[in-house]
Design a protein around this motif. Structure first.
Motif, PDB file in Angstrom:
ATOM      1  N   GLY A 100       0.780  -1.230   0.000  1.00 53.86           N
ATOM      2  CA  GLY A 100       0.000   0.000   0.000  1.00 53.86           C
ATOM      3  C   GLY A 100       0.815   1.284   0.000  1.00 53.86           C
ATOM      4  O   GLY A 100       0.238   2.379   0.099  1.00 53.86           O
ATOM      5  N   LYS A 101       2.142   1.161  -0.096  1.00 53.88           N
ATOM      6  CA  LYS A 101       2.995   2.355  -0.093  1.00 53.88           C
ATOM      7  C   LYS A 101       3.908   2.367  -1.316  1.00 53.88           C
ATOM      8  O   LYS A 101       4.179   1.324  -1.913  1.00 53.88           O
ATOM      9  N   ARG A 102       4.393   3.549  -1.646  1.00 54.01           N
ATOM     10  CA  ARG A 102       5.311   3.693  -2.769  1.00 54.01           C
ATOM     11  C   ARG A 102       6.665   3.098  -2.381  1.00 54.01           C
ATOM     12  O   ARG A 102       7.350   3.614  -1.499  1.00 54.01           O
ATOM     13  N   ASN A 103       7.032   2.017  -3.026  1.00 56.66           N
ATOM     14  CA  ASN A 103       8.304   1.335  -2.791  1.00 56.66           C
ATOM     15  C   ASN A 103       8.847   0.816  -4.112  1.00 56.66           C
ATOM     16  O   ASN A 103       8.102   0.231  -4.897  1.00 56.66           O
ATOM     17  N   GLY A 104      10.142   1.026  -4.351  1.00 57.30           N
ATOM     18  CA  GLY A 104      10.731   0.606  -5.610  1.00 57.30           C
ATOM     19  C   GLY A 104      11.076   1.819  -6.447  1.00 57.30           C
ATOM     20  O   GLY A 104      11.575   2.820  -5.924  1.00 57.30           O
ATOM     21  N   ASN A 105      10.822   1.749  -7.738  1.00 60.41           N
ATOM     22  CA  ASN A 105      11.104   2.869  -8.639  1.00 60.41           C
ATOM     23  C   ASN A 105       9.806   3.506  -9.113  1.00 60.41           C
ATOM     24  O   ASN A 105       8.837   2.803  -9.435  1.00 60.41           O
ATOM     25  N   GLY A 106       9.802   4.828  -9.151  1.00 59.89           N
ATOM     26  CA  GLY A 106       8.598   5.512  -9.584  1.00 59.89           C
ATOM     27  C   GLY A 106       8.821   6.999  -9.777  1.00 59.89           C
ATOM     28  O   GLY A 106       9.878   7.537  -9.450  1.00 59.89           O
ATOM     29  N   THR A 107       7.788   7.655 -10.324  1.00 59.10           N
ATOM     30  CA  THR A 107       7.837   9.086 -10.603  1.00 59.10           C
ATOM     31  C   THR A 107       6.671   9.793  -9.934  1.00 59.10           C
ATOM     32  O   THR A 107       5.510   9.372 -10.075  1.00 59.10           O
ATOM     33  N   TRP A 108       6.989  10.839  -9.210  1.00 60.22           N
ATOM     34  CA  TRP A 108       5.994  11.723  -8.568  1.00 60.22           C
ATOM     35  C   TRP A 108       6.041  13.075  -9.259  1.00 60.22           C
ATOM     36  O   TRP A 108       7.123  13.614  -9.500  1.00 60.22           O
ATOM     37  N   ILE A 109       4.857  13.601  -9.627  1.00 65.12           N
ATOM     38  CA  ILE A 109       4.789  14.932 -10.228  1.00 65.12           C
ATOM     39  C   ILE A 109       3.732  15.759  -9.513  1.00 65.12           C
ATOM     40  O   ILE A 109       2.607  15.297  -9.307  1.00 65.12           O
ATOM     41  N   ASN A 110       4.117  16.957  -9.148  1.00 64.98           N
ATOM     42  CA  ASN A 110       3.167  17.940  -8.636  1.00 64.98           C
ATOM     43  C   ASN A 110       2.921  18.945  -9.763  1.00 64.98           C
ATOM     44  O   ASN A 110       3.779  19.772 -10.076  1.00 64.98           O
ATOM     45  N   PHE A 111       1.768  18.815 -10.417  1.00 68.73           N
ATOM     46  CA  PHE A 111       1.393  19.767 -11.463  1.00 68.73           C
ATOM     47  C   PHE A 111       0.824  21.019 -10.812  1.00 68.73           C
ATOM     48  O   PHE A 111       0.303  20.980  -9.695  1.00 68.73           O
ATOM     49  N   TYR A 112       0.926  22.135 -11.512  1.00 64.05           N
ATOM     50  CA  TYR A 112       0.348  23.393 -11.042  1.00 64.05           C
ATOM     51  C   TYR A 112      -0.682  23.855 -12.063  1.00 64.05           C
ATOM     52  O   TYR A 112      -0.398  23.870 -13.264  1.00 64.05           O
ATOM     53  N   PRO A 113      -1.896  24.218 -11.624  1.00 65.27           N
ATOM     54  CA  PRO A 113      -2.949  24.581 -12.573  1.00 65.27           C
ATOM     55  C   PRO A 113      -2.576  25.812 -13.392  1.00 65.27           C
ATOM     56  O   PRO A 113      -1.743  26.628 -12.971  1.00 65.27           O
ATOM     57  N   ASP A 114      -3.201  25.933 -14.550  1.00 69.63           N
ATOM     58  CA  ASP A 114      -2.884  27.048 -15.449  1.00 69.63           C
ATOM     59  C   ASP A 114      -3.175  28.399 -14.814  1.00 69.63           C
ATOM     60  O   ASP A 114      -2.542  29.403 -15.165  1.00 69.63           O
TER      61      ASP A 114
END
Length: 346
Positions: A201-215
């Motif tokens: 149930g948690k992020r473990n291993g390899n991955g990508t996190w993105i925080n987008f910002y609204p227009d």
């Protein structure tokens, strides 16, 4: 030749001799001054060079400074006490730092998370279908399509529904108890997404996190990303942090990171770091430094600058060029703003 002519010749010869003597002395003294200045410059350059210390550390440009920060603490205090009678070497050490073209600012720019507004007016969303749609593009490594989807109102509305919580909507592999396990995609509040590996149930291993910002965001950061290793829901291991900016909103005081590449521990920079900074004119600079638990270490063989700030990053292409920070600014350097600790929402 009469007597008067002999006197005139003698006087003229004396004047010429005197002028020649003055010229000889002037040239000699000038040459000595020039040679002395060249020697001084050479000594300063040799002292400022970190090549010797880097080679001793078995390194090719990356700085090692944790040991010097401890063993050199008393020396730094002594160097900055302003006591009289400092040696010629100490003067040269001070000059080598004062001549550095320091970047302004006290620390790296402190990022704020995106804030979504309630402007979606009850827009209908289908969480599972939308995440499935995005999952397809992300698994194909089509980041541009992912970015386009994230900026659609129906996707922002989906994230907005999670505002004020740590929970996430999820699409992907599950274990026998229904927890995320394997590969999956999640959306959190504040327009945050994660795609990659999960365990229990948690992020473990390899991955990508993105925080987008609204227009409609009136903020200097337009996108904040981390890609690399994760453990227990946080960046841990080798990875890269990346920022995109609205250059028209940059100021001339802060230090804006474009990329931070290296080791991370519970989201903190931890180890040797390769930093690329960018300014409002979109000029980039490359730097090396060392962080321990999010605290930048002083560059080896340096002293506080004339403003009392600590040199912590060294320019890859100019060993005399440093980024210097206040003691407070050296701390808490990490991938900030990641929502953690939530559970899969229905």
């Amino acid at each position: 030749m009469d007597k008067n002519e002999k006197i005139k010749v003698a006087i003229t010869s004396g004047i010429v001799a005197a002028i020649l003597l003055i010229l000889v002395l002037f040239l000699a003294l000038s040459g000595k001054k020039e040679n002395d200045e060249k020697l001084l410059d050479k000594n300063i350059s040799e002292y400022a060079s970190l090549e010797s210390s880097l080679n001793q550390n078995g390194d090719s440009g990356i700085l090692i400074s944790s040991e010097s920060a401890d063993s050199g603490a008393s020396q730094n205090a002594e160097d900055n006490a302003g006591t009289a009678g400092s040696s010629e070497d100490s003067d040269m050490q001070a000059n080598s730092i004062e001549s550095v073209n320091d970047i302004s600012g006290n620390s790296l720019y402190s990022t704020k998370a995106a804030v979504l507004k309630n402007i979606y007016k009850g827009l209908a969303i289908d969480t599972n279908a939308q995440l499935k749609e995005m999952y397809t593009y992300w698994s194909d490594n089509n980041t541009e399509a992912v970015r386009d989807l994230a900026h659609l109102e129906r996707f922002e509305a989906m994230s907005y529904k999670l505002s004020g919580t740590q929970d996430f909507y999820y699409y992907g592999d599950l274990d026998s108890t229904g927890l995320p396990e394997g590969t999956g995609l999640a959306v959190y509040g504040d327009d945050q997404y994660y795609f990659g590996e999960w365990k229990v149930g948690k992020r473990n291993g390899n991955g990508t996190w993105i925080n987008f910002y609204p227009d409609y965001s009136n903020y200097v950061v337009t996108e904040h990303m981390y890609t690399g290793a994760w453990s227990d829901d946080l960046p841990t291991g080798e990875g890269q942090e990346h920022y995109d900016y609205d250059f028209t909103k940059m100021n001339g005081d802060d230090i804006y990171v474009q990329n931070a590449i290296g080791s991370f521990e519970n989201s903190y920079y931890n180890g040797k770091m390769y930093i690329i900074t960018i300014d409002k004119d979109q000029n980039t600079e490359e730097w090396f430094g060392t962080c321990q638990g999010g605290t930048w270490q002083q560059v080896v063989n340096t002293h506080l600058d004339k403003d009392g700030k600590i040199p912590v990053l060294q320019n890859k292409n100019d060993e005399k060029d440093f980024v210097s920070m206040t003691e407070e600014g050296t701390k808490d350097n990490r991938v900030s703003g990641i929502i953690i600790g939530g559970k899969k929402a229905n």
